[in-house]
Enzyme design. Structure first.
Site, short mmCIF file in Angstrom:
data_model
loop_
_atom_site.label_atom_id
_atom_site.label_comp_id
_atom_site.label_asym_id
_atom_site.label_seq_id
_atom_site.Cartn_x
_atom_site.Cartn_y
_atom_site.Cartn_z
N GLY A 7 2.68 -5.21 7.89
CA GLY A 7 1.73 -5.98 7.21
C GLY A 7 0.66 -6.26 8.13
O GLY A 7 0.12 -5.59 8.96
N SER A 8 -0.08 -7.50 7.77
CA SER A 8 -1.24 -7.92 8.35
C SER A 8 -0.62 -8.48 9.69
O SER A 8 0.33 -8.83 9.95
CB SER A 8 -2.08 -8.86 7.88
N GLU A 12 8.68 3.94 13.79
CA GLU A 12 9.21 4.45 12.86
C GLU A 12 9.19 5.68 12.51
O GLU A 12 8.25 6.35 12.77
CB GLU A 12 8.65 3.65 11.72
N ASN A 50 0.83 -1.28 0.14
CA ASN A 50 0.02 -0.13 -0.04
C ASN A 50 0.95 1.39 -0.03
O ASN A 50 0.24 2.11 -0.37
CB ASN A 50 -1.10 0.06 0.96
N CYS A 62 -3.12 1.54 6.87
CA CYS A 62 -3.46 0.85 8.08
C CYS A 62 -4.07 1.92 9.07
O CYS A 62 -4.40 1.68 10.28
CB CYS A 62 -2.27 0.25 8.68
N PRO A 68 10.14 -6.86 -0.83
CA PRO A 68 8.91 -6.11 -1.08
C PRO A 68 7.75 -6.74 -1.47
O PRO A 68 7.94 -8.14 -1.62
CB PRO A 68 9.20 -5.21 -2.18
N GLU A 117 4.70 -3.50 12.47
CA GLU A 117 3.76 -2.47 12.32
C GLU A 117 2.57 -3.20 11.23
O GLU A 117 2.68 -3.41 10.29
CB GLU A 117 4.21 -1.23 11.46
P1 ADP Z 1 -1.50 -7.34 3.04
O1 ADP Z 1 -2.91 -8.07 3.45
O2 ADP Z 1 -1.35 -6.04 3.33
O3 ADP Z 1 -0.99 -7.89 1.87
P2 ADP Z 1 0.64 -9.11 4.31
O4 ADP Z 1 0.66 -9.23 5.55
O5 ADP Z 1 -0.07 -10.35 3.57
O6 ADP Z 1 -0.51 -8.05 4.21
O7 ADP Z 1 1.75 -8.69 3.44
C1 ADP Z 1 2.67 -7.57 3.70
C2 ADP Z 1 4.11 -8.04 3.35
O8 ADP Z 1 4.16 -9.50 4.04
C3 ADP Z 1 4.39 -8.47 1.90
O9 ADP Z 1 5.58 -8.36 1.56
C4 ADP Z 1 3.97 -9.86 1.90
O10 ADP Z 1 4.39 -10.49 0.73
C5 ADP Z 1 4.53 -10.63 3.28
N1 ADP Z 1 4.13 -11.85 3.58
C6 ADP Z 1 2.81 -12.48 3.65
N2 ADP Z 1 2.86 -13.61 4.08
C7 ADP Z 1 4.12 -13.60 4.61
C8 ADP Z 1 4.60 -14.87 5.40
N3 ADP Z 1 3.92 -15.88 5.70
N4 ADP Z 1 5.90 -14.68 5.79
C9 ADP Z 1 6.55 -13.30 5.58
N5 ADP Z 1 6.11 -12.54 4.93
C10 ADP Z 1 4.87 -12.79 4.25
#
Ligand code: ADP
Length: 487
Positions: free
Chosen positions: A239-240, A467, A162, A295, A186, A261
């Site tokens: 991320g999530s 951050e 995002n 977020c 990324p 975060e």
């Molecule tokens: P979103 O819902 O915003 O896509 P994610 O948490 O899935 O949130 O993605 C954020 C980042 O984490 C991205 O770079 C994604 O590729 C990475 N990601 C997703 N799943 C995993 C995982 N199991 N381990 C490490 N990185 C991950």
């Protein structure tokens, strides 16, 4: 061949090469993965698909580059960052176009993100020179106690789609400033902006191996490899919440330091003493930024009963006038959602709310492709899924409240705690409510939280670590205490 040839010109192999140890080359697997434009579904580029083999090489390169990088003076590291900053700013338009292509955000927001993301690089170039320590009065006359800051070492960064540029610079700039080297993974949706940043870092003279970029379609595999590698001393993730928890568990065996975060569920409180027009402006700016996909986007709007109907009316009139479109169209104010899953989630949450009694004031429907109409819902209640989950789309649900205590209780009734907002002209209320809200950041009569000068981060299930600001360096520094005796 992509139709967007000119906009990919900055990228070696037009994105099909990875940046490891100061060399552009294909991934070991020889494979690539496709990146598409959310606005049209068109194929944009084929990007190098890294595997744990590439991660191992990237960590080795970062480990080898670390001693020379940390041995540079702070001023020398700062100079490299200043040069990187200048290169980013000089490429505002190509970077903004890349970002709009791959993330869908409207071009004005992409230009804003270049400025915002570059500001972290300039800020941490300045902070590099201020990594001050402490001298502490010792408990006996023959001792002296000094505390110094040292870089933690090889740092991994995993970033979301995002903010394809700013989430990279917000992690990489403080790491480099502190004297760390970085392996960056990324998001698979938006790897091109990250690769372009590496091109500009190379041009700015950031030495080989100091920044490495490993795009991949296998996020889980790369995440596991980074966490399992004892040479990686720090992981910073945006991320999530679900993935953040998984990474935290994976970091446990090596006690890898973590900054997380994660998701948010931002409340937006409008009290009956608020100036309504600025409150409507704030709600729109925060809700519809990046099509509701940040977020810190407002997720729940709570309005005090006396001003509720007037607020809903003004909000809906403004939202109905928002123009959706391909982000490259200068007139577009709202773009597409990032992918089909995101669109489905928005549709599901709106359907759930409507089935439980919410009414659609404006919008409430998909508009073809990945577009969803900017939407206002009224009569939202705490039982609805969108009260508990991050919508991550252009949907503004409005709830009604009566008392300040009720507003604070509703705002805090979430597992998340990233951003919160409140509008009131009563200074006492502003302080009381801001202090009572369980969140890492509170916008009071102003929704502009993102800035390099302030600490960004959350509490509860929104993660930990900050951050930006002077605190942003701390994630990449160890404190070492030196006890001198025999004085
Ligand atoms: P979103 O819902 O915003 O896509 P994610 O948490 O899935 O949130 O993605 C954020 C980042 O984490 C991205 O770079 C994604 O590729 C990475 N990601 C997703 N799943 C995993 C995982 N199991 N381990 C490490 N990185 C991950």
């Amino acid at each position: 061949m992509s139709d967007f040839h000119d906009d990919l010109a900055l990228l070696p192999g037009r994105g099909a090469q990875t940046w490891i140890g100061g060399a552009w080359r294909a991934a070991h697997s020889g494979r690539t993965f496709a990146v598409h434009r959310p606005a049209t579904g068109a194929h944009l580029a084929d990007v190098a698909d890294c595997t744990p083999h590439d991660v191992d090489e990237a960590v080795t390169a970062a480990q080898q580059a670390w001693p020379a990088w940390r041995a540079r003076t702070a001023a020398q590291r700062a100079q490299a960052l200043h040069d990187w900053h200048a290169a980013i700013v000089a490429h505002t338009e190509p970077l903004a176009r890349l970002m709009t292509h791959e993330s869908g955000k409207v071009i004005a927001e992409s230009r804003g993100e270049v400025a915002y993301g570059a500001a972290f690089v300039a800020w941490f170039a300045e902070e590099a020179r201020r990594a001050y320590g402490d001298t502490i009065p010792a408990p006996s006359a023959d001792r002296r106690i000094v505390v110094i800051r040292q870089p933690v070492g090889v740092s991994a960064a995993i970033t979301p789609w995002n903010f394809p540029l700013a989430m990279v610079t917000r992690k990489v700039a403080p790491a480099l400033a502190a004297g760390c080297t970085v392996v960056l993974k990324p998001a698979a949706e938006t790897p091109l902006t990250a690769l372009a940043l590496a091109v500009l870092a190379e041009r700015a003279g950031v030495p080989a191996g100091v920044l490495n970029v490993v795009p991949s379609s296998d996020a889980a595999g790369i995440g596991e490899a980074l966490c399992a590698d004892v040479r990686v001393r720090k992981l910073s993730f945006t991320g999530s919440t679900a993935v953040g928890k998984r990474l935290m568990a994976q970091c446990a065996p090596n006690l890898t330091r973590l900054s997380l975060e994660l998701g948010g569920n931002a409340p937006f409180l409008v009290f009956d003493d608020a100036d309504l027009d600025p409150a409507v402006d704030g709600a729109i700016a925060s809700k519809f930024r990046n099509t509701g996909q940040t977020c810190v986007c407002v997720n729940r709007i709570y309005v005090q009963a006396a001003v509720h109907d007037a607020f809903v009316e003004r909000l809906a009139a403004r939202v109905a006038a928002l123009r959706s479109g391909d982000g490259l169209d200068e007139r577009a104010q709202v773009g597409p959602l990032i992918h089909a899953r995101a669109l489905e989630k928005v549709q599901t949450l709106v359907a759930d709310a409507v089935s439980q009694g919410a009414s659609v004031v404006t919008g409430g429907e998909a508009r073809g492709g990945l577009f969803y109409a900017p939407t206002v819902l009224r009569d939202a209640t705490p039982a609805m899924r969108l009260a508990k989950e991050e919508v991550f789309g252009p949907v503004a649900p409005v709830f009604r409240f009566h008392t300040e205590a009720e507003a604070v209780a509703m705002a805090n009734a979430t597992e998340y705690g990233l951003a919160a907002y409140l509008y009131s002209r009563d200074i006492g209320r502003c302080w009381r409510v801001a202090e009572a809200l369980e969140s890492g950041m509170v916008g009071i009569n102003d929704v502009r939280l993102g800035t390099e000068v302030a600490p960004f981060g959350g509490v509860k299930h929104s993660g930990f670590g900050r951050e930006g600001s002077r605190h942003g360096m701390e994630a990449y520094e160890e404190l070492k205490y030196l006890n001198f005796g025999g004085i």
